[in-house]
Design a protein around this motif. Structure first.
Motif, PDB file in Angstrom:
ATOM      1  N   ILE A  26     -17.715 -60.454   4.692  1.00  0.00           N
ATOM      2  CA  ILE A  26     -17.012 -61.181   6.017  1.00  0.00           C
ATOM      3  C   ILE A  26     -15.600 -60.053   6.601  1.00  0.00           C
ATOM      4  O   ILE A  26     -15.261 -59.817   4.861  1.00  0.00           O
ATOM      5  N   PHE A  27     -15.881 -59.448   7.342  1.00  0.00           N
ATOM      6  CA  PHE A  27     -14.208 -58.492   6.972  1.00  0.00           C
ATOM      7  C   PHE A  27     -13.705 -58.441   8.668  1.00  0.00           C
ATOM      8  O   PHE A  27     -13.666 -59.254   9.593  1.00  0.00           O
ATOM      9  N   GLY A  28     -12.320 -58.498   8.478  1.00  0.00           N
ATOM     10  CA  GLY A  28     -11.240 -58.709   9.693  1.00  0.00           C
ATOM     11  C   GLY A  28      -9.926 -59.204   9.385  1.00  0.00           C
ATOM     12  O   GLY A  28      -9.355 -59.193   7.815  1.00  0.00           O
ATOM     13  N   PHE A  65     -21.902 -61.871  -1.881  1.00  0.00           N
ATOM     14  CA  PHE A  65     -21.061 -62.926  -0.706  1.00  0.00           C
ATOM     15  C   PHE A  65     -20.034 -61.646  -1.133  1.00  0.00           C
ATOM     16  O   PHE A  65     -19.739 -61.641  -1.837  1.00  0.00           O
ATOM     17  N   SER A  66     -19.113 -61.289   0.095  1.00  0.00           N
ATOM     18  CA  SER A  66     -17.826 -60.421  -0.174  1.00  0.00           C
ATOM     19  C   SER A  66     -17.393 -61.357   1.254  1.00  0.00           C
ATOM     20  O   SER A  66     -17.314 -60.452   1.978  1.00  0.00           O
ATOM     21  N   ALA A  67     -15.353 -61.072   0.861  1.00  0.00           N
ATOM     22  CA  ALA A  67     -14.826 -61.615   1.894  1.00  0.00           C
ATOM     23  C   ALA A  67     -13.572 -60.387   1.784  1.00  0.00           C
ATOM     24  O   ALA A  67     -13.395 -60.769   1.145  1.00  0.00           O
ATOM     25  N   LEU A  99     -25.201 -56.108   5.053  1.00  0.00           N
ATOM     26  CA  LEU A  99     -24.537 -57.292   6.772  1.00  0.00           C
ATOM     27  C   LEU A  99     -23.513 -57.356   6.183  1.00  0.00           C
ATOM     28  O   LEU A  99     -22.628 -58.426   5.858  1.00  0.00           O
ATOM     29  N   VAL A 100     -22.753 -57.376   7.590  1.00  0.00           N
ATOM     30  CA  VAL A 100     -21.344 -57.315   8.004  1.00  0.00           C
ATOM     31  C   VAL A 100     -20.892 -58.206   8.997  1.00  0.00           C
ATOM     32  O   VAL A 100     -21.398 -58.318  10.108  1.00  0.00           O
ATOM     33  N   ILE A 101     -20.432 -59.552   9.142  1.00  0.00           N
ATOM     34  CA  ILE A 101     -19.901 -60.048   9.979  1.00  0.00           C
ATOM     35  C   ILE A 101     -18.597 -59.413  10.088  1.00  0.00           C
ATOM     36  O   ILE A 101     -17.865 -60.262   9.616  1.00  0.00           O
ATOM     37  N   PHE A 102     -18.018 -59.314  11.370  1.00  0.00           N
ATOM     38  CA  PHE A 102     -16.611 -59.359  12.118  1.00  0.00           C
ATOM     39  C   PHE A 102     -16.182 -60.038  12.505  1.00  0.00           C
ATOM     40  O   PHE A 102     -16.376 -60.762  13.566  1.00  0.00           O
ATOM     41  N   GLN A 103     -14.880 -60.281  11.975  1.00  0.00           N
ATOM     42  CA  GLN A 103     -14.400 -60.991  12.392  1.00  0.00           C
ATOM     43  C   GLN A 103     -12.891 -60.384  12.916  1.00  0.00           C
ATOM     44  O   GLN A 103     -11.614 -60.674  12.294  1.00  0.00           O
ATOM     45  N   GLY A 104     -12.029 -60.456  14.165  1.00  0.00           N
ATOM     46  CA  GLY A 104     -10.457 -59.678  14.535  1.00  0.00           C
ATOM     47  C   GLY A 104     -10.239 -59.423  15.521  1.00  0.00           C
ATOM     48  O   GLY A 104     -11.180 -59.535  16.425  1.00  0.00           O
TER      49      GLY A 104
END
Length: 201
Positions: A26-28, A65-67, A99-104
């Motif tokens: 999860i990136f953002g 898992f990486s935040a 897999l990158v989950i973008f939240q920004g």
């Protein structure tokens, strides 16, 4: 109840993991904050457990898992890793996400509705291209990317504040919802690898 099978092993039980789910990241901005580590000062497993539970119900598990949460960082802009998300992508890629989950995007909205739409759009394109290692960017491990809309509810944090943010909030979500179509048209060989989810609704 009844025990049908029992296995005792000196090694953890290995389950098959889809290659796309080898390293979920999860990136953002602050909304990407989530950590599996109990030594973290922001120990909160809510998002991680919900995500893992949802995947398990679908018969899938993920490997790692990486935040990568960067509080207050903006989508628009580059040249200062303390201010702009794209300058943190190089650090995020060190975890070799698949897999990158973008939240920004929240850091970019204004209370006056003057957020530059063209700049936000081009900056989102640049971030996506950097994660996928395309358009002149170094190759990466990223196989899929999920773009999340702004997660704010229509009444957060108050009706008056939300109303002031409404124009830019709508603009950001409109831009982000259109990213998969842009990606598929621009990079047909990778079509389908970028998805969007509407968290606001």
């Amino acid at each position: 109840g009844y025990i049908r099978n029992l296995q005792i092993s000196s090694r953890p039980y290995q389950r098959s993991v889809h290659p796309v789910l080898s390293m979920v990241q999860i990136f953002g901005d602050a909304h990407a904050a989530c950590n599996y580590s109990s030594i973290s000062s922001s120990y909160d497993l809510d998002k991680a457990l919900v995500m893992e539970s949802t995947l398990i119900k679908s018969g899938m598990r993920f490997g790692g898992f990486s935040a990568q949460s960067y509080v207050g960082r903006k989508v628009i802009g580059s040249g200062n890793a303390a201010l702009y998300l794209i300058d943190n992508v190089v650090t995020a890629l060190l975890a070799q996400p698949t897999l990158v989950i973008f939240q920004g995007g929240i850091g970019d909205i204004t209370a006056t509705g003057i957020m530059p739409v063209a700049s936000f759009t081009s900056s989102m394109h640049a971030i996506i291209e950097r994660f996928f290692g395309i358009n002149g960017n170094p190759a990466t491990s990223v196989k899929r990317m999920l773009i999340s809309s702004l997660p704010w509810s229509p009444l957060f944090p108050s009706l008056s504040t939300a109303s002031a943010y409404q124009a830019d909030t709508t603009a950001v979500n409109t831009i982000q919802s259109g990213l998969p179509a842009w990606f598929d048209a621009t990079y047909p060989a990778l079509a389908g690898r970028l998805k969007y989810v509407d968290m606001l609704t």
